[in-house]
Design a protein around this motif. Sequence first.
Motif, PDB file in Angstrom:
ATOM      1  N   ILE A  58       7.697  12.828  -9.239  1.00  0.00           N
ATOM      2  CA  ILE A  58       7.208  12.351  -7.937  1.00  0.00           C
ATOM      3  C   ILE A  58       8.380  11.897  -7.072  1.00  0.00           C
ATOM      4  O   ILE A  58       8.449  12.214  -5.887  1.00  0.00           O
ATOM      5  N   MET A  77       8.310   6.226  -0.751  1.00  0.00           N
ATOM      6  CA  MET A  77       7.232   5.343  -1.207  1.00  0.00           C
ATOM      7  C   MET A  77       7.687   4.623  -2.477  1.00  0.00           C
ATOM      8  O   MET A  77       8.585   5.092  -3.164  1.00  0.00           O
ATOM      9  N   ILE A 112       2.678   4.442  -5.105  1.00  0.00           N
ATOM     10  CA  ILE A 112       1.963   5.379  -5.962  1.00  0.00           C
ATOM     11  C   ILE A 112       1.934   4.767  -7.359  1.00  0.00           C
ATOM     12  O   ILE A 112       2.987   4.425  -7.908  1.00  0.00           O
ATOM     13  N   LEU A 147      -9.239   1.249  -6.745  1.00  0.00           N
ATOM     14  CA  LEU A 147      -7.869   1.206  -6.214  1.00  0.00           C
ATOM     15  C   LEU A 147      -7.806   1.630  -4.751  1.00  0.00           C
ATOM     16  O   LEU A 147      -8.486   2.573  -4.348  1.00  0.00           O
ATOM     17  N   LYS A 148      -6.964   0.926  -3.995  1.00  0.00           N
ATOM     18  CA  LYS A 148      -6.772   1.288  -2.584  1.00  0.00           C
ATOM     19  C   LYS A 148      -5.395   1.901  -2.349  1.00  0.00           C
ATOM     20  O   LYS A 148      -4.909   1.943  -1.224  1.00  0.00           O
ATOM     21  N   VAL A 149      -4.779   2.341  -3.418  1.00  0.00           N
ATOM     22  CA  VAL A 149      -3.484   3.045  -3.323  1.00  0.00           C
ATOM     23  C   VAL A 149      -3.601   4.363  -4.088  1.00  0.00           C
ATOM     24  O   VAL A 149      -4.456   4.498  -4.953  1.00  0.00           O
ATOM     25  N   PRO A 150      -2.715   5.332  -3.767  1.00  0.00           N
ATOM     26  CA  PRO A 150      -2.721   6.573  -4.544  1.00  0.00           C
ATOM     27  C   PRO A 150      -2.406   6.297  -6.019  1.00  0.00           C
ATOM     28  O   PRO A 150      -1.619   5.407  -6.334  1.00  0.00           O
ATOM     29  N   PHE A 151      -3.020   7.056  -6.887  1.00  0.00           N
ATOM     30  CA  PHE A 151      -2.938   6.821  -8.329  1.00  0.00           C
ATOM     31  C   PHE A 151      -2.912   8.163  -9.038  1.00  0.00           C
ATOM     32  O   PHE A 151      -3.624   9.084  -8.662  1.00  0.00           O
ATOM     33  N   ILE A 152      -2.058   8.278 -10.041  1.00  0.00           N
ATOM     34  CA  ILE A 152      -2.066   9.498 -10.850  1.00  0.00           C
ATOM     35  C   ILE A 152      -2.035   9.131 -12.325  1.00  0.00           C
ATOM     36  O   ILE A 152      -1.294   8.241 -12.744  1.00  0.00           O
ATOM     37  N   HIS A 153      -2.861   9.809 -13.079  1.00  0.00           N
ATOM     38  CA  HIS A 153      -2.841   9.677 -14.537  1.00  0.00           C
ATOM     39  C   HIS A 153      -2.638  11.062 -15.122  1.00  0.00           C
ATOM     40  O   HIS A 153      -3.333  11.997 -14.758  1.00  0.00           O
ATOM     41  N   GLU A 161       0.805  -1.224   0.000  1.00  0.00           N
ATOM     42  CA  GLU A 161       0.000   0.000   0.000  1.00  0.00           C
ATOM     43  C   GLU A 161       0.841   1.278   0.000  1.00  0.00           C
ATOM     44  O   GLU A 161       0.318   2.355  -0.275  1.00  0.00           O
ATOM     45  N   ASP A 162       2.139   1.171   0.280  1.00  0.00           N
ATOM     46  CA  ASP A 162       2.999   2.361   0.207  1.00  0.00           C
ATOM     47  C   ASP A 162       3.449   2.607  -1.226  1.00  0.00           C
ATOM     48  O   ASP A 162       4.624   2.846  -1.494  1.00  0.00           O
TER      49      ASP A 162
END
Lengths: 303, 389
Positions: free
Chosen positions: A82, A93, A44, A63-69, A41-42
Motif C-alpha cells: 500500500i 495517507m 488506512i 469503521l469510518k476509515v478505509p480498512f483492509i484484511h 481519518e486519513d
Amino acid sequence: MAKYQKFKDIPDENLLEGGSFSCAGCGGELGLKLALKVLGEDTIVVNASGCMTLLSNWPTSPLKVPFIHSAIENAASTATGIRHALKALNREMNILCYAGDGATYDIGFQSLSGAASRGDDMVYVCYNNSCFGNTGNQWSTATPKFARTTTSPPGSESHGNALSRKDMAKIMGAHGCYSATASTALPLDFMRKVEKARKYKGLGFVDLLVNCPTNWGFEPKEGIDIVMKAVFTGIWPLYEVENGMMTINYDPGPGKFQPVKNFLKGQQRFRHLTKKDIAEIQKDVDKEWELYRGGKYWQTDEY
Amino acid sequence: MEHLASGNETAAIAAKMSRASCMPVFPITPQTEIIETLARWKANGELNAEFFTMDSEHSVMSAAVGCSATGARTFTATSSQGLTLMNEILFIASGMRLPIVMANVSRGLSAPITLWSDHTDFLNQKGDGWVQVHAQDNQEVFDSLVMAFKISEDRKVLLPSMVNLDGYVLSYTKEPIDVPTQKEIDKFLPPYKPKHAFFKPNKPLIQGAAVLKPEAYTYFRGQHHLANLNALEVIQEVCKDFKKKFGRDYGNGLIEEYKTNDADVIIVTQGSISTTAKAAVNEMRKGGRRKTKVGLLRLRTITPWPHKEVAKALQGAKHIAVFEKNVSPGRGGLMMSDLKASLYDHTKKKPIITEFVMGLGGSPESIQMFKHGVKLAKKDRKGEVHWLG
C-alpha cells in the motif's frame, strides 16, 4: 511539548463506532479506537486475521476509515504494498497495521521483520492479549510463563505454559526502528507512542497489552484494573526504544512495585499457580528490572 | 521493432511497456532474470515504477494485494516453489477481485528439488480463481502479458492473471520478438482507473471483510465463478482487438488448432512443447503411404477452461494423444480430467484418449517422442497411460 498530556486532549470523535461484534470489555477494540483518534481519518487500517477482523461482518462495519484484511501473517507486507502504491499514485495517507500477538510474534514475524528492516513507513500496533484469542485462547510466544491456554493446559505433568514470553519490543528495537510497549490502562501514554510511531520515518512499533476478559478469565469491568496492575507490578514494563536507546516510562524504584501476585490473582488463566510458581515469576520480573535499572537492557544471556 | 530477447527479458519488457506502476519481487530460478532486468532499468532511471524486493513470495503476493487494492497497476513474477508459497494469497487476490498480472516461469516442484521446467507448479493452482494463460514462445509471452492487463482490468472480469512460460526452454532462450512502440501499447492498454479498489480519506471502504453468512459467502463465490466464465468472452474480444492493432492472430485466444480439420489423431499439448509437436505433425503428414493425418490442439487458456472449444476441436478425432508435462501422483496428468469432462459434456462420440506423462523436471522432448506417442495412440483400445523420458 508532546501531544496527549491530559485526558481532555483526547479527541471526541470516534472513527470506530460502537455496536461491533467484539466481546464486552474488549481491550483490542479500545486500542484501535485510541490509535485512530491519534491518526485521524486519513488512515488506512491493515488488519491481520484475528478478533478485529470480525469488526466488519459483511455488509456492516463500525469503521469510518478505509480498512483492509488479507490474511493472518501478512499485515506488514500488505502495508508495504500500500505504501508503494500510494507513492506511485502520488498520495499520502497514514497506514496503521493492527495485528494480534499471534499474528505479530509468531506467524507474521517474517513479514514484520522485513517491513521494519526495509524501513517501510507505517505504524504497527500489536494488540497483545497474549494468546491466539480469536481461535479460543491457544498458546503464542507472547503468552506469559505458567499461563493456562487450551494448548498449554496445566495438569499432573504441567504448570501451564513452560516458557517465558518473547520480548518483542526489544526485537523490534534491535531492528533500529521506533519500538515501545504500552497498556490500554494508560491511554495517554499509548497515544503519545502512536504519535511518535507515526512521525518516525519507517516502521514504528507499539506492543499494546490489551485486557481480554474472554481468554484471561475475569469480569469485563475488571479489565482496565488488570492491565493497570500489569504495569504496577512490573510484569509488563513500559518503555521505548529509539535509535537503539531504551527509555523506561514507568518505574517507581527498587522494591516499590506491587508484588506480581496482585496481577496474577483474579485471572482464571493463573488460578492453578502454586506459591512456588508465583515466586518464580516474581524472581524473573525482579531480575528483568535489575537489568533495566543497571542499563543492561540489551544483555540477553540472562534469559 | 525486432528485438532478440529471452523469455525472461520479454516478460520484463512487457511489464515495463504495460506501465505497471508497482512491482514487488523476490528471486527464484528460473524467473530471477525478469526482476534483474527490471532492477537494472530502475537503477538507470528507465523504469517509472515502484520496484521493491520483499522477504518471500508470500510477502510479494501480499504486497501485490496491497498495491492493487490501493489502485495501482501491479506486476510480479515467480516460479515453482515461490508460486506454491504464494498459494494462500493467490486465493485472496482473486477473491478480492484485484487485477494483478504475474508471469510464472514454470519449474517442477520439490521434493525431489529440481530447477528444470514442468507444468505441475501452475496446474496445481487450477482452483485459485486466477485467469491462466500458457504461452508457447517468447512472442506470445510478450503479447499475452500485455493482453493480460486488459483482460484482468475489464469490468466483466476484474481478476488477476497468470501468464505461464516454460522455464529454461523459453526463459533463457533468446528469440526474435516484435515489440510495438510505447504509443501503440498505450493506445491498446490505457491507464488503469479502478472503480472498486482504492483508498481515499473520508471513504470508509472495507476490503477483505469477513462474510459469515453462508448464503452471502456463496453469492460472492458465485460472482467470482461468473467473472472467470466472463473471461472466456473477454479473452476472445481482447485477442480480436490485439489482432486488429498488431496483426498477430491468437484465434479465439482459448485454444489453438493446428491441422485438426481432417485429423484422425490429435495431439494435445500446452506451452513450448507445442512447437516441437507441430514439427512432428508436419513430418508425419509427409511420409508417403505411411503418412498419418495428425493434428494438434494447443491449450492456451487454462483457467477458465474452454469446455466447448476443446470438445469441438477433438470431436472428429479417432485417437487423442495427450502429452502432459506434469503429474499429480495418484491422479495422473492434471489436464486429463478437464479434457475428459469436456468430451463427456459436449460430444456424443467418445474417442480413445492415450495419456503421456512426459517432460517432467525438464526431461527432453523430441519430434521422435511425439511420433512414437502417436504410434502407440493409434494401437490403443482402452486408454493407456505411458510415462516417457
